[in-house]
Motif scaffolding. Sequence first.
Motif, PDB file in Angstrom:
ATOM      1  N   ASP A 203       2.413  -8.691  -3.278  1.00  0.00           N
ATOM      2  CA  ASP A 203       2.736 -10.042  -2.825  1.00  0.00           C
ATOM      3  C   ASP A 203       3.031 -10.098  -1.332  1.00  0.00           C
ATOM      4  OD1 ASP A 203       2.850 -11.633  -5.440  1.00  0.00           O
ATOM      5  OD2 ASP A 203       4.135  -9.913  -5.886  1.00  0.00           O
ATOM      6  N   ASN A 204       3.406  -8.962  -0.767  1.00  0.00           N
ATOM      7  CA  ASN A 204       3.737  -8.920   0.655  1.00  0.00           C
ATOM      8  C   ASN A 204       3.821  -7.463   1.076  1.00  0.00           C
ATOM      9  OD1 ASN A 204       4.620  -9.723   3.280  1.00  0.00           O
ATOM     10  ND2 ASN A 204       5.766 -11.433   2.377  1.00  0.00           N
ATOM     11  N   CYS A 205       3.905  -7.248   2.372  1.00  0.00           N
ATOM     12  CA  CYS A 205       4.123  -5.900   2.913  1.00  0.00           C
ATOM     13  C   CYS A 205       5.220  -5.953   3.957  1.00  0.00           C
ATOM     14  CB  CYS A 205       2.841  -5.352   3.552  1.00  0.00           C
ATOM     15  SG  CYS A 205       1.623  -4.748   2.380  1.00  0.00           S
ATOM     16  N   LEU A 206       5.888  -4.819   4.136  1.00  0.00           N
ATOM     17  CA  LEU A 206       6.897  -4.679   5.173  1.00  0.00           C
ATOM     18  C   LEU A 206       6.295  -3.897   6.328  1.00  0.00           C
ATOM     19  CD1 LEU A 206      10.013  -3.788   2.974  1.00  0.00           C
ATOM     20  CD2 LEU A 206       9.136  -6.050   3.630  1.00  0.00           C
ATOM     21  N   LEU A 207       6.519  -4.399   7.533  1.00  0.00           N
ATOM     22  CA  LEU A 207       5.960  -3.789   8.733  1.00  0.00           C
ATOM     23  C   LEU A 207       6.945  -2.810   9.350  1.00  0.00           C
ATOM     24  CD1 LEU A 207       4.404  -6.995  10.353  1.00  0.00           C
ATOM     25  CD2 LEU A 207       3.251  -5.270   8.946  1.00  0.00           C
TER      26      LEU A 207
END
Length: 280
Positions: free
Chosen positions: A168-172
Amino acid sequence: MINFNGTLIEGNNILSIQNRGYAYGDALFETIRTSYGKILFWEDHYFRLMASMRIMRMEIPMNFTMEFLEEQIQKVLDANQVSKSSARIKLMVHRNEGGLYTPETNDISYVISIKPIQDDFYILNDAFYEVDLFKDHYMSPSLLSTLKTNNKAINVLGSIYAKENSLDNCLLLNTNKSIVEALNGNIFLVKANTIKTPPISDGCLKGIMRTQIINIIKALPDYELIEETISPFELQKADELFITNVITGIQPITKYRKKAYSNEVSKMLLQKLNVKIRIG
């Protein structure tokens, strides 16, 4: 209908291929939420835009007051008949055409576009929401990384990676391998009565919703807010993780790798955010 330099225009075909925002990413934007015609957190958006234009060495027009831009946004709301509902506004400022890397002018133009939103207040999305790290590319912490510019290649590539991996999302991560933010918002970590978020110096966006949530947390006697570097190793020890932006408000994360999270703090903060909006 969109607003181009104060004129309402039908459709979206107003920019040439020489537009500097398209050609060089020489543009800034603010993503703004409205509710029943009210521009949420407008003062914060305005001052962030003015500060960003100065950093980008853009010429700020004399008429670019808070009242003038609010009036221009209202024109778009009225023209699209969403003054009595909710909407997502994109206010983009680009340097005018001319030159290659070196511009011929620092004068600017602006475009205001709109997209209706169904919910009038922030609603907690407690559905399954999985994230992971995006490690193909790293953010370089600097003053430029805190701005909302058209240079969003890492966010685009990270979003493609998330889609390809059913996330659903990624962390940078930044070049120091620290957690910076999510693809579309700031990140907060909850452990017991401590709530952490990365400092601006780590390279994260100076988010408008980030500021609202920080101010809410600081007023809570039972919690301590810390702006401190977050290591990837801390993620699996946290009780909660959540993402903030002005469109969604607060998005709880339910899973990171093998770790599952609760959302009690997210729910409490979202309630207080909605109260703040109503009162304000």
